[in-house]
Motif scaffolding. Structure first.
Motif, short mmCIF file in Angstrom:
data_model
loop_
_atom_site.label_atom_id
_atom_site.label_comp_id
_atom_site.label_asym_id
_atom_site.label_seq_id
_atom_site.Cartn_x
_atom_site.Cartn_y
_atom_site.Cartn_z
N ALA A 79 -23.31 34.77 64.40
CA ALA A 79 -23.26 35.73 65.51
C ALA A 79 -22.50 36.99 65.09
O ALA A 79 -22.90 38.11 65.44
N VAL A 80 -21.44 36.82 64.33
CA VAL A 80 -20.69 37.98 63.82
C VAL A 80 -21.57 38.81 62.89
O VAL A 80 -21.54 40.05 62.92
N MET A 81 -22.38 38.15 62.07
CA MET A 81 -23.30 38.87 61.19
C MET A 81 -24.24 39.75 62.01
O MET A 81 -24.52 40.90 61.64
N ALA A 82 -24.73 39.22 63.13
CA ALA A 82 -25.61 40.03 63.99
C ALA A 82 -24.87 41.25 64.50
O ALA A 82 -25.44 42.35 64.58
N GLY A 83 -23.58 41.08 64.82
CA GLY A 83 -22.79 42.18 65.32
C GLY A 83 -22.52 43.25 64.29
O GLY A 83 -22.72 44.45 64.54
N ILE A 84 -22.09 42.83 63.09
CA ILE A 84 -21.72 43.84 62.08
C ILE A 84 -22.96 44.56 61.54
O ILE A 84 -22.87 45.71 61.10
N LYS A 85 -24.12 43.91 61.58
CA LYS A 85 -25.34 44.58 61.12
C LYS A 85 -25.79 45.65 62.10
O LYS A 85 -26.63 46.48 61.75
N HIS A 86 -25.25 45.62 63.31
CA HIS A 86 -25.57 46.66 64.30
C HIS A 86 -24.37 47.56 64.56
O HIS A 86 -24.33 48.29 65.54
N SER A 87 -23.38 47.53 63.66
CA SER A 87 -22.19 48.35 63.82
C SER A 87 -22.31 49.63 62.99
O SER A 87 -23.06 49.68 62.01
N PHE A 88 -21.54 50.64 63.37
CA PHE A 88 -21.58 51.93 62.69
C PHE A 88 -20.18 52.45 62.33
O PHE A 88 -20.07 53.50 61.71
N GLY A 89 -19.15 51.75 62.75
CA GLY A 89 -17.80 52.27 62.60
C GLY A 89 -17.27 52.28 61.18
O GLY A 89 -17.73 51.53 60.31
N ASP A 90 -16.26 53.13 60.96
CA ASP A 90 -15.58 53.17 59.67
C ASP A 90 -14.80 51.87 59.44
O ASP A 90 -14.61 51.45 58.30
N TRP A 91 -14.31 51.29 60.52
CA TRP A 91 -13.66 49.98 60.47
C TRP A 91 -14.32 49.08 61.52
O TRP A 91 -14.64 49.55 62.61
N VAL A 92 -14.53 47.84 61.18
CA VAL A 92 -15.09 46.86 62.11
C VAL A 92 -14.02 45.80 62.37
O VAL A 92 -13.56 45.12 61.45
N ILE A 93 -13.61 45.69 63.63
CA ILE A 93 -12.64 44.67 64.05
C ILE A 93 -13.41 43.50 64.64
O ILE A 93 -14.26 43.69 65.52
N ILE A 94 -13.11 42.31 64.18
CA ILE A 94 -13.75 41.10 64.70
C ILE A 94 -12.70 40.32 65.47
O ILE A 94 -11.62 40.03 64.94
N MET A 95 -12.99 39.95 66.71
CA MET A 95 -12.01 39.26 67.53
C MET A 95 -12.70 38.28 68.48
O MET A 95 -13.91 38.38 68.72
#
Length: 315
Positions: A79-95
């Motif tokens: 599920a996190v992989m799905a999220g980061i593949k749709h992210s654009f930020g310079d930093w990605v925070i996972i929580m």
């Protein structure tokens, strides 16, 4: 995937989060009001009303929230992989979705990440508010990661972390069905830091990690990112063969010295059962590796998206 300067992405894998996800997103937006952020909620096919709550959030915050609903439960890491593949930020925070990672601690994690030159920053829980069982499993996982992944000593692989865009891009290239974010991080960089963060007590509900899910997660770490288990069994096999041969020689010598010595049927039976068990375990381990190879060859997807609503700033 394009880059956006000064944008921060917050990825939240959600499961049975109908009572917490709305309040969490709103508090994150307040906490990060001085930053340009996007919140990406990935609903891991929750059976409760998480979907309805997230739809309300997309209408209330159309420019800040991206919502992804998966058609099948695939576990936290996929599920996190799905999220980061749709992210654009310079930093990605996972929580997490349950307030055990308070929004203020996410800001603390980001400030530390942006003021240092690490590729990845982990939140280090000095006092975890999990149950005794979860804490025990975490310690076993930590020991296993030291042995198998060769992670830096003293580093705690928590689910609460900040990852730079450079590493996120590389992680996103992984398309195997058995994603393990921490294994990918360690395989990609040694420039990893950590900062002490608060771990709050769960306010409501219970963890989605059952004993079987935890075993599956740790088994994935062991067999998908390392061949150490195979090496351990190879060494164990050599040791068992050596001691078995030594015991056989001793038995023969004793029989020659004392011909009246009765044959050890009990010890023979125990030895057969023991070695049969070892062989079955080893065959099961090989089966795990072969099964993972088969699923990789067949291109089994990491996840399947049932519904997606991107934030309007990216449309």
């Amino acid at each position: 995937m394009s880059e956006s300067q000064n944008l921060i992405s917050i990825v939240i894998p959600a499961f049975n989060a109908e009572h917490s996800i709305s309040r969490l997103c709103k508090e994150l937006l307040k906490t990060f009001n001085k930053f340009k952020i996007e919140i990406i909620v990935v609903n891991d096919c929750s059976p409760d009303k998480t979907h309805e709550e997230c739809l309300k959030l997309t209408k209330e915050y159309p420019s800040e929230l991206t919502y992804i609903k998966l058609s099948k439960n695939v576990g936290e890491h996929n599920a996190v992989m799905a999220g980061i593949k749709h992210s654009f930020g310079d930093w990605v925070i996972i929580m997490d979705d349950d307030f055990q990672n308070p929004p203020g601690e996410a800001l603390k994690l980001l400030n530390y990440a942006t003021s240092n030159k690490f590729d990845v920053i982990y939140g280090d829980y000095r006092q975890k508010k999990h149950s005794f069982f979860r804490n025990l499993i975490s310690k076993i996982n930590d020991f296993t990661a030291n042995l198998i992944l060769k992670k830096p000593k003293g580093l705690y692989l928590s689910s609460f972390k900040a990852i730079s865009r450079k590493i996120v891009k590389k992680i996103s290239n992984y398309d195997g069905p058995f994603a393990y974010i921490d294994g990918l991080v360690i395989s990609l960089t040694s420039n990893i830091g950590s900062i002490e963060t608060q771990h709050a007590r769960r306010e409501m509900g219970k963890s989605g990690y059952t004993f079987s899910k935890l075993l599956k997660l740790h088994g994935n770490m062991a067999t998908n990112f390392s061949t150490v288990p195979i090496h351990i069994f190879s060494i164990a096999g050599l040791a068992i063969a050596f001691f078995s041969g030594l015991y056989a020689i001793i038995t023969i010598i004793q029989k020659i010295i004392n011909p009246a010595m009765p044959l050890g049927y009990t010890s023979l039976f125990i030895a057969i059962v023991f070695f049969s068990g070892v062989q079955l375990i080893f065959m099961g381990l090989l089966g795990e590796y072969i099964g993972k190879v088969l699923k990789n060859v067949n291109k089994e997807p990491q996840y399947s998206i049932d519904y997606i609503k991107k934030n309007e700033s990216k449309n």
